[in-house]
Scaffold this active site. Structure first.
Site, mmCIF file in Angstrom:
data_model
loop_
_atom_site.group_PDB
_atom_site.id
_atom_site.type_symbol
_atom_site.label_atom_id
_atom_site.label_comp_id
_atom_site.label_asym_id
_atom_site.label_seq_id
_atom_site.Cartn_x
_atom_site.Cartn_y
_atom_site.Cartn_z
ATOM 1 N N ARG A 214 0.818 -1.017 0.122
ATOM 2 C CA ARG A 214 0.048 -0.059 0.113
ATOM 3 C C ARG A 214 0.771 1.200 0.027
ATOM 4 N NH1 ARG A 214 -4.848 -1.843 4.138
ATOM 5 N NH2 ARG A 214 -5.072 -3.869 3.053
ATOM 6 N N ARG B 13 3.030 0.593 10.151
ATOM 7 C CA ARG B 13 2.440 1.193 8.981
ATOM 8 C C ARG B 13 3.401 1.061 7.897
ATOM 9 N NH1 ARG B 13 -2.124 3.927 8.253
ATOM 10 N NH2 ARG B 13 -2.154 4.344 10.259
ATOM 11 N N GLU C 259 -5.888 -1.027 15.680
ATOM 12 C CA GLU C 259 -6.457 -1.903 14.618
ATOM 13 C C GLU C 259 -5.806 -3.143 14.048
ATOM 14 O OE1 GLU C 259 -8.351 -0.249 11.052
ATOM 15 O OE2 GLU C 259 -8.201 -1.946 10.026
ATOM 16 N N SER D 240 -10.047 -6.352 10.104
ATOM 17 C CA SER D 240 -11.269 -5.499 9.851
ATOM 18 C C SER D 240 -12.120 -6.524 9.048
ATOM 19 C CB SER D 240 -10.832 -4.392 8.916
ATOM 20 O OG SER D 240 -12.059 -3.661 8.767
ATOM 21 N N ARG E 61 1.546 -6.291 12.790
ATOM 22 C CA ARG E 61 0.956 -5.990 13.894
ATOM 23 C C ARG E 61 0.601 -6.885 15.168
ATOM 24 N NH1 ARG E 61 -3.237 -1.095 11.673
ATOM 25 N NH2 ARG E 61 -1.806 0.101 10.870
#
Length: 426
Positions: A264, A279, A351, A354, A391
């Site tokens: 990403r 990230r 987070e 999801s 994560r």
RNA sequence: GGAGAGGUGGCCGAGUGGUCGAAGGCGCAGCACUGGAAAUGCUGUAUAGGGGUGACUCUAUCGAGGGUUCGAAUCCCUCCCUCUCCGCCA
């Protein structure tokens, strides 16, 4: 993608539901386009029917021995030619409208589920439950500090290899990640998921099918010389796996688990989470994906979320489940549960998964249907991380950190990592 | 990258200008036969979008897009994909 018929017949409903998301596009032009397209197509069809009739008549005359230059034949030909021109004119307009309509529809997000709570931003998300006991002592380190001490990954040199927001895992760090991926795949496999290893370069049609294109082109990395992109999530190739298929209802649900790297661009997040594994432009994720019958998607959504939570619970990581409000939903989602893991060092929930149901939104974009008795209908798709691996590593490091600088690992990982403890170098 | 072959319905496979949405077979469904089944026979069996309460009907679809023609699965052009052989390569 939304239903064209719904757009023609009840644009107010769409507007009203999109408003819940906080977007208020002017649907008037698009709606008029849809109606005009339908009407013109109807007109075109009747012209075409007339033309087909002429073609049949000519054939009939010729077969009956009428000469090709007979006035009856010549007359029909002339009429046929006139019609052909008319059809071409109408057809061009129909296609133009169709393209515009498709572009417009593809740019509209999914409608929120009736179950999704109203709200404007993440501040309005609703906590559903918590699990585990967060560590909250003073002086706990963040995962990147721990990783630095233990020599688990390398940041500066990774910038040399690629650019910022890339990382090289080393030694026990690399092994821990590999072990975590294997653990997650095994765990979900035992729960009935079929393990998949799809391509991670995907074409534009695949990205369009799951909703990343056309609106979010700047979120993905593109291969300049080919119609290929680095996939931002395994959701993309897994959706595309069944594109243009009709699946027998008794085959459903299809449940897949896939580990892939994800890529990403993280445009617009300059300066956030610049340290550590939170990230990155490239990260590993284990993804859960369901294709299911429309009547079963609510139960499927809960089950998928429970399956993701199962990993956190097996690892002993405290977490909470949030239900996203209408204003915080992703583009393709109708309803979403976010799982947030407790990062003990950062002292915050973050987070880590999801879990969304997309209803028929992606199925319509990707033309994936199920055969239900005599008819076919769009099926429902659901996806969720199970889990984001980087994560998860961060949470494990922060949760398991000890005063002596070591990190204890949960028992279930021992077969995968070879130890229940990460020790600082001597 | 070079040479060749080919893309037709759930599958196999015929079809080189005129009721072709497409023969035949397999598969599937229903019916008949049977104590039950197999075998056999008969019938049916694509998708999408319009219109009609409905029986039904119109349009499109033979890899994709264009062209020729009154009419294209069939002829022409472009593109995509698959397979085989050779080369290269993990």
């Amino acid at each position: 993608m939304l239903d064209q018929r719904l757009l023609r017949e009840n644009p107010d409903l769409i507007a009203q539901q999109l408003a819940r998301r906080g977007t208020a596009p002017d649907l008037g032009p698009l709606c008029r386009m849809a109606v005009e397209q339908r009407d013109l197509e109807e007109h075109r069809n009747s012209l075409q029917a007339e033309g087909n009739g002429i073609g049949r008549d000519v054939g009939q005359l010729l077969r009956n021995g009428t000469a090709a230059d007979d006035p009856a034949v010549v007359d029909l030909r002339e009429r046929g030619n006139r019609l052909k021109q008319q059809i071409a004119d109408v057809d061009e307009r129909v296609k133009e409208l169709g393209r515009g309509l498709l572009d417009g529809l593809r740019s509209l997000p999914n409608l929120p589920s009736a179950a999704t709570p109203d709200g404007r931003s993440e501040a309005d998300n609703v906590e559903r439950h918590r699990w585990g006991t967060p560590r909250q002592e003073e002086g706990l380190l963040e995962h990147w500090q721990i990783a630095e001490r233990l020599g688990l990954f390398e940041n500066e040199r990774s910038v040399r290899i690629a650019q910022s927001r890339f990382v090289t895992l080393m030694g026990a760090g690399a092994r821990l990640e590999r072990g975590l991926i294997a653990f997650m795949l095994d765990h979900h496999g035992r729960n009935g998921y079929r393990e998949m290893a799809p391509p991670i370069l995907v074409n534009s049609a695949s990205l369009t099918g799951s909703g990343q294109l056309p609106k979010f082109a700047d979120e993905s990395f593109r291969c300049a010389d080919d119609d290929l992109w680095l996939t931002p999530t395994a959701e993309v190739p897994l959706t595309a796996f069944h594109r243009d298929e009709v699946i027998a209802a008794d085959q459903l649900p299809l449940r897949y688990v896939a580990h892939t790297p994800c890529f990403r661009r993280e445009a617009g997040s300059y300066g956030r989470d610049t340290r550590g594994l939170i990230r990155l432009h490239q990260f590993n994720k284990v993804e859960l994906y369901w294709f299911c019958h429309p009547d079963q998607s609510d139960a499927a959504h809960e089950q998928l979320t429970r399956d993701a939570e199962g990993i956190l619970e097996a690892l002993g990581l405290p977490y909470r489940r949030l239900e996203l409000c209408s204003g915080d939903l992703g583009f393709s989602a109708a309803r979403t549960f976010d799982l947030e893991v407790w990062l003990a060092g950062a002292g915050a929930y973050r987070e880590i998964s999801s879990c969304s149901t997309c209803g028929e939104f992606q199925a319509r974009r990707s033309a994936i249907r199920c055969r239900d008795g005599k008819t076919t209908r769009l099926l429902h798709t659901l996806n969720g991380s199970g889990l984001a691996v980087g994560r998860t590593m961060a949470a494990l490091l922060e949760h398991g950190q000890q005063p002596d600088g070591s990190v204890t690992l949960p028992e279930v990982l021992v077969p995968y990592v070879g130890s229940d403890r990460l020790l600082p170098p001597p």
